[in-house]
Enzyme design. Structure first.
Site, short mmCIF file in Angstrom:
data_model
loop_
_atom_site.label_atom_id
_atom_site.label_comp_id
_atom_site.label_asym_id
_atom_site.label_seq_id
_atom_site.Cartn_x
_atom_site.Cartn_y
_atom_site.Cartn_z
N SER A 17 14.25 -11.17 -0.26
CA SER A 17 14.09 -10.05 0.67
C SER A 17 15.46 -9.52 1.07
O SER A 17 16.30 -10.24 1.60
CB SER A 17 13.36 -10.52 1.92
OG SER A 17 13.59 -9.60 2.96
N HIS B 184 12.45 -7.71 -3.02
CA HIS B 184 11.50 -7.43 -1.93
C HIS B 184 12.20 -6.52 -0.91
O HIS B 184 13.29 -6.83 -0.42
CB HIS B 184 11.07 -8.75 -1.29
CG HIS B 184 10.00 -8.59 -0.25
ND1 HIS B 184 8.67 -8.42 -0.57
CD2 HIS B 184 10.07 -8.59 1.10
CE1 HIS B 184 7.96 -8.32 0.55
NE2 HIS B 184 8.80 -8.40 1.59
N ASP C 84 11.89 -4.54 2.56
CA ASP C 84 11.16 -4.52 3.83
C ASP C 84 11.42 -3.22 4.60
O ASP C 84 12.55 -2.95 5.00
CB ASP C 84 11.59 -5.71 4.69
CG ASP C 84 11.00 -7.01 4.20
OD1 ASP C 84 9.77 -7.06 3.99
OD2 ASP C 84 11.76 -7.98 4.01
N MET D 32 10.62 -1.12 7.95
CA MET D 32 10.15 -1.28 9.35
C MET D 32 10.46 -0.02 10.14
O MET D 32 11.50 0.61 9.92
CB MET D 32 10.85 -2.47 10.00
CG MET D 32 10.71 -3.77 9.21
SD MET D 32 11.44 -5.14 10.12
CE MET D 32 11.30 -6.45 8.90
N HIS E 152 7.47 -3.50 0.88
CA HIS E 152 6.57 -4.02 1.93
C HIS E 152 6.67 -3.08 3.12
O HIS E 152 7.67 -3.09 3.85
CB HIS E 152 7.02 -5.45 2.27
CG HIS E 152 6.30 -6.06 3.43
ND1 HIS E 152 6.71 -7.22 4.04
CD2 HIS E 152 5.18 -5.67 4.11
CE1 HIS E 152 5.89 -7.52 5.04
NE2 HIS E 152 4.97 -6.59 5.11
N MET F 129 6.01 -1.93 6.65
CA MET F 129 5.60 -2.36 8.00
C MET F 129 5.77 -1.13 8.89
O MET F 129 6.62 -1.08 9.79
CB MET F 129 6.47 -3.53 8.47
CG MET F 129 6.17 -4.82 7.74
SD MET F 129 7.48 -6.04 7.88
CE MET F 129 8.50 -5.54 6.50
N MET G 195 1.34 -12.94 5.15
CA MET G 195 2.50 -13.17 6.01
C MET G 195 2.42 -14.60 6.56
O MET G 195 1.40 -15.00 7.12
CB MET G 195 2.52 -12.19 7.18
CG MET G 195 2.79 -10.74 6.81
SD MET G 195 4.25 -10.45 5.80
CE MET G 195 5.56 -11.09 6.86
N ASP H 235 5.15 -14.48 2.35
CA ASP H 235 6.39 -13.90 2.90
C ASP H 235 6.66 -14.43 4.30
O ASP H 235 5.84 -14.23 5.21
CB ASP H 235 6.19 -12.36 2.95
CG ASP H 235 7.41 -11.60 3.45
OD1 ASP H 235 8.46 -12.22 3.68
OD2 ASP H 235 7.29 -10.37 3.59
C1 DX5 Z 1 9.50 -10.18 7.79
C2 DX5 Z 1 9.74 -9.68 6.39
C3 DX5 Z 1 10.18 -10.72 5.45
C4 DX5 Z 1 11.49 -11.38 5.84
C5 DX5 Z 1 11.53 -12.75 5.25
O1 DX5 Z 1 8.90 -9.18 8.53
O2 DX5 Z 1 8.56 -9.10 5.85
O3 DX5 Z 1 10.23 -10.24 4.13
O4 DX5 Z 1 12.60 -10.67 5.42
O5 DX5 Z 1 12.69 -13.36 5.70
P1 DX5 Z 1 12.83 -14.94 5.75
O6 DX5 Z 1 12.69 -15.43 4.35
O7 DX5 Z 1 14.20 -15.12 6.32
O8 DX5 Z 1 11.74 -15.44 6.65
ZN ZN Z 2 8.46 -8.62 3.66
#
Ligand code: DX5
Ligand code: ZN
Length: 234
Positions: free
Chosen positions: A12, A37, A39, A41, A75, A77, A146, A188
């Site tokens: 990620s 990956h 992310d 947000m 991903h 969010m 998750m 994840d």
């Molecule tokens: C959290 C993200 C994850 C996160 C994972 O909201 O979706 O992808 O980056 O990070 P680690 O592996 O540090 O938990």
């Molecule tokens: Zn993620």
């Protein structure tokens, strides 16, 4: 029929150095990662703000290995999702996953992702029930469970995820038996070299890891330890 797909390690970018993202993508793929990956947000669906289609487009040329493009696993969010999905497709995303709580028309959103030529995924938070999968498996390429509450990297893996992985795996195996389609099961949050084998043994085949890889000085040694852990699972 059990669908053991080859394991995929998807670091990620959330834990990468954002001032050097292209280089980080290149380095982690050279170190043995399979996917990237990504992310996204919005400080609305989750309480944090990260990166969008412009950054996806900027890293696209770096997300390759031996001249082959590797999967950018987006991903989302964010809420709403439909408006921005075409932007991620244009930016070179290969797989786009979203949370069912973020779309009032889940089937329509999955259809939109597929129509635009991407693979689609549905993401379930720790307390989100598996019933969301009931009528949409035909439009899904990946289920993302998750194992932390989304929004931040570096959190602890929530142990009840193991039971949820097992239940999801049996749903996906039953579906594979009747459809011959093998849907990936990604997990994840809080995955590291110590727990990846247990997550795999429970039925997952695709592993997101942020801080366990990017937080460390030697990406290759972490990824190779993860592969050894996976290989030792019967
Ligand atoms: C959290 C993200 C994850 C996160 C994972 O909201 O979706 O992808 O980056 O990070 P680690 O592996 O540090 O938990
Ligand atoms: Zn993620």
């Amino acid at each position: 029929m059990s669908n053991k797909l080859p394991p995929i390690i998807a670091p990620s970018l959330l834990a990468a150095d954002f001032a050097r993202l292209g280089e980080e993508v290149h380095n982690v793929l050279q170190a043995g990662a399979d996917w990237i990956h990504f992310d996204v947000m919005d400080n609305h669906f989750v309480p944090n703000l990260t990166i969008g289609p412009l950054v996806c487009e900027a890293i696209r040329p770096h997300a390759q290995k031996d001249g082959q493009a590797v999967c950018i696993d987006v991903h989302l969010m964010i809420e709403p999702v439909d408006r921005i999905i075409p932007d991620f497709v244009k930016a070179g995303a290969n797989l786009i996953s979203f949370h069912p709580e973020a779309s009032p028309h889940i089937d329509r959103t999955l259809g939109l992702i597929k129509e635009l030529g991407c693979q689609s995924g549905l993401v379930l938070n720790p307390a989100t029930p598996l019933q969301y999968l009931d009528f949409v498996l035909d439009k899904i390429d990946l289920v993302l469970l998750m194992s932390v509450n989304p929004g931040f990297g570096g959190q602890q893996f929530i142990p009840s995820t193991f039971e949820k992985i097992k239940q999801t795996k049996s749903i996906l195996d039953a579906y594979a038996q009747k459809s011959s389609r093998h849907i990936r099961l990604e997990v994840d949050g809080g995955i590291n070299t110590k727990n990846i084998a247990a997550v795999y043994a429970a039925g997952a085949d695709t592993f997101v890891a942020g801080s366990a890889i990017f937080g460390k000085p030697d990406y290759a040694s972490i990824i190779s330890t993860m592969r050894q852990e996976l290989a030792a699972v019967k």
